[in-house]
Design a protein around this motif. Structure first.
Motif, short mmCIF file in Angstrom:
data_model
loop_
_atom_site.label_atom_id
_atom_site.label_comp_id
_atom_site.label_asym_id
_atom_site.label_seq_id
_atom_site.Cartn_x
_atom_site.Cartn_y
_atom_site.Cartn_z
N LEU A 1 0.83 -1.21 0.00
CA LEU A 1 0.00 0.00 0.00
C LEU A 1 0.87 1.26 0.00
CD1 LEU A 1 -2.91 1.18 0.31
CD2 LEU A 1 -2.48 1.14 2.76
N ALA A 2 1.93 1.27 0.82
CA ALA A 2 2.82 2.44 0.87
C ALA A 2 3.55 2.63 -0.45
CB ALA A 2 3.81 2.28 2.01
N ASP A 3 4.00 1.53 -1.07
CA ASP A 3 4.68 1.64 -2.36
C ASP A 3 3.74 2.17 -3.45
OD1 ASP A 3 7.05 0.76 -1.32
OD2 ASP A 3 6.76 -1.33 -1.93
N SER A 4 2.49 1.71 -3.44
CA SER A 4 1.55 2.19 -4.46
C SER A 4 1.20 3.67 -4.23
CB SER A 4 0.30 1.33 -4.49
OG SER A 4 -0.47 1.52 -3.32
N ALA A 5 1.11 4.09 -2.97
CA ALA A 5 0.84 5.51 -2.68
C ALA A 5 2.00 6.37 -3.14
CB ALA A 5 0.57 5.69 -1.19
N THR A 6 3.22 5.91 -2.92
CA THR A 6 4.40 6.65 -3.38
C THR A 6 4.43 6.74 -4.90
OG1 THR A 6 5.62 5.90 -1.45
CG2 THR A 6 6.91 6.75 -3.27
N ARG A 7 4.13 5.64 -5.56
CA ARG A 7 4.11 5.62 -7.02
C ARG A 7 3.02 6.56 -7.56
NH1 ARG A 7 2.00 1.06 -8.00
NH2 ARG A 7 3.52 -0.10 -6.88
N ASP A 8 1.82 6.54 -6.95
CA ASP A 8 0.74 7.44 -7.38
C ASP A 8 1.11 8.91 -7.18
OD1 ASP A 8 -0.77 5.24 -8.06
OD2 ASP A 8 -2.02 5.30 -6.24
N LEU A 9 1.80 9.20 -6.09
CA LEU A 9 2.23 10.57 -5.83
C LEU A 9 3.22 11.04 -6.89
CD1 LEU A 9 2.20 13.02 -3.89
CD2 LEU A 9 4.09 11.94 -2.68
N LYS A 10 4.18 10.19 -7.24
CA LYS A 10 5.15 10.56 -8.27
C LYS A 10 4.49 10.74 -9.62
CE LYS A 10 9.32 8.58 -6.27
NZ LYS A 10 10.42 7.63 -6.45
N GLU A 11 3.52 9.87 -9.96
CA GLU A 11 2.81 10.01 -11.24
C GLU A 11 1.97 11.27 -11.25
OE1 GLU A 11 0.57 6.45 -11.76
OE2 GLU A 11 2.35 5.21 -12.09
N GLY A 12 1.36 11.62 -10.12
CA GLY A 12 0.51 12.80 -10.05
C GLY A 12 1.30 14.10 -10.13
N LEU A 13 2.55 14.09 -9.67
CA LEU A 13 3.36 15.30 -9.71
C LEU A 13 3.85 15.62 -11.11
CD1 LEU A 13 5.46 14.92 -6.45
CD2 LEU A 13 3.61 16.51 -6.88
N GLY A 14 3.99 14.63 -11.95
CA GLY A 14 4.40 14.88 -13.33
C GLY A 14 5.88 14.68 -13.55
N PRO A 15 6.31 14.87 -14.81
CA PRO A 15 7.70 14.59 -15.17
C PRO A 15 8.71 15.58 -14.58
CG PRO A 15 6.50 15.47 -17.05
CD PRO A 15 5.49 15.24 -15.97
N ALA B 1 10.52 14.11 -11.47
CA ALA B 1 10.96 12.72 -11.67
C ALA B 1 11.99 12.30 -10.62
CB ALA B 1 11.53 12.54 -13.07
N ASP B 2 12.79 13.25 -10.14
CA ASP B 2 13.82 12.91 -9.14
C ASP B 2 13.33 13.09 -7.71
OD1 ASP B 2 13.64 15.63 -9.32
OD2 ASP B 2 15.77 15.98 -9.01
N PHE B 3 12.01 13.24 -7.52
CA PHE B 3 11.40 13.43 -6.20
C PHE B 3 11.59 12.17 -5.35
CE2 PHE B 3 7.63 12.85 -3.48
CZ PHE B 3 7.80 13.93 -2.65
N ASP B 4 12.01 12.38 -4.10
CA ASP B 4 12.16 11.27 -3.17
C ASP B 4 11.32 11.59 -1.94
OD1 ASP B 4 13.00 8.99 -1.90
OD2 ASP B 4 14.98 9.76 -1.38
N VAL B 5 10.51 10.64 -1.51
CA VAL B 5 9.60 10.87 -0.38
C VAL B 5 10.38 11.15 0.91
CG1 VAL B 5 7.72 9.86 0.96
CG2 VAL B 5 7.86 9.43 -1.46
N THR B 6 11.57 10.59 1.04
CA THR B 6 12.35 10.83 2.26
C THR B 6 12.81 12.28 2.37
OG1 THR B 6 14.38 10.13 1.16
CG2 THR B 6 13.15 8.45 2.37
N ASP B 7 12.76 13.04 1.27
CA ASP B 7 13.10 14.46 1.33
C ASP B 7 12.06 15.26 2.12
OD1 ASP B 7 15.38 14.07 -0.12
OD2 ASP B 7 14.51 14.69 -2.03
N LEU B 8 10.88 14.68 2.35
CA LEU B 8 9.84 15.37 3.09
C LEU B 8 10.04 15.28 4.60
CD1 LEU B 8 6.72 14.33 1.02
CD2 LEU B 8 8.01 16.45 0.89
#
Length: 137
Positions: free
Chosen positions: A42-56, A59-66
């Protein structure tokens, strides 16, 4: 994170055997493993959906940066400044007690005159108790 030692884990295992019994323990472990696997998926799919929603452009966005510590380190601090420089204990030691940092030759110079309104700070040796005034409290 949880500060579990070998003895604490052994106590937890003994309690689990006493409470649930040896017959139910394998079933509970299997259910716990399945729940952990589903949570990770579930966490992996949420991370993937967030990256897809943010756009190209992200692309180098990392969730740990938050994480606040990583955010401060990446966006607010200079390259030569680290989070250790923001530690209040080190700040007091360096600026108020005039103690040298690790790697420095010495603290404040004794040739500099002390301001008249400044009071000397006495540092107690380890193990010594500070003086106690019973009338002051």
């Amino acid at each position: 994170m949880f500060d579990l030692s070998i003895t604490k884990i052994a106590v937890l295992l003994v309690l689990a055997v006493v409470i649930f019994g040896p017959e139910q323990l394998p079933k509970l472990a299997q259910q716990a493993g399945r729940a952990l696997r589903d949570l990770r998926r579930l966490a992996d799919s949420a991370t993937r959906d967030l990256k897809e929603g943010l756009g190209p452009e992200f692309a180098d966005f990392d969730v740990t940066d938050l994480h606040p510590k990583n955010f401060v380190r990446k966006h607010l601090l200079d390259d030569d400044m680290g989070l250790d420089d923001l530690d209040p204990r080190k700040f007091v030691r360096k600026h108020l007690l005039d103690e040298p940092e690790a790697g420095q030759a010495g603290g404040a110079s004794m040739a500099e005159p002390m301001p008249e309104d400044a009071t000397a700070v006495a540092v107690l040796p380890p193990g010594e108790t500070p003086p106690y005034d019973s009338e002051a409290t």
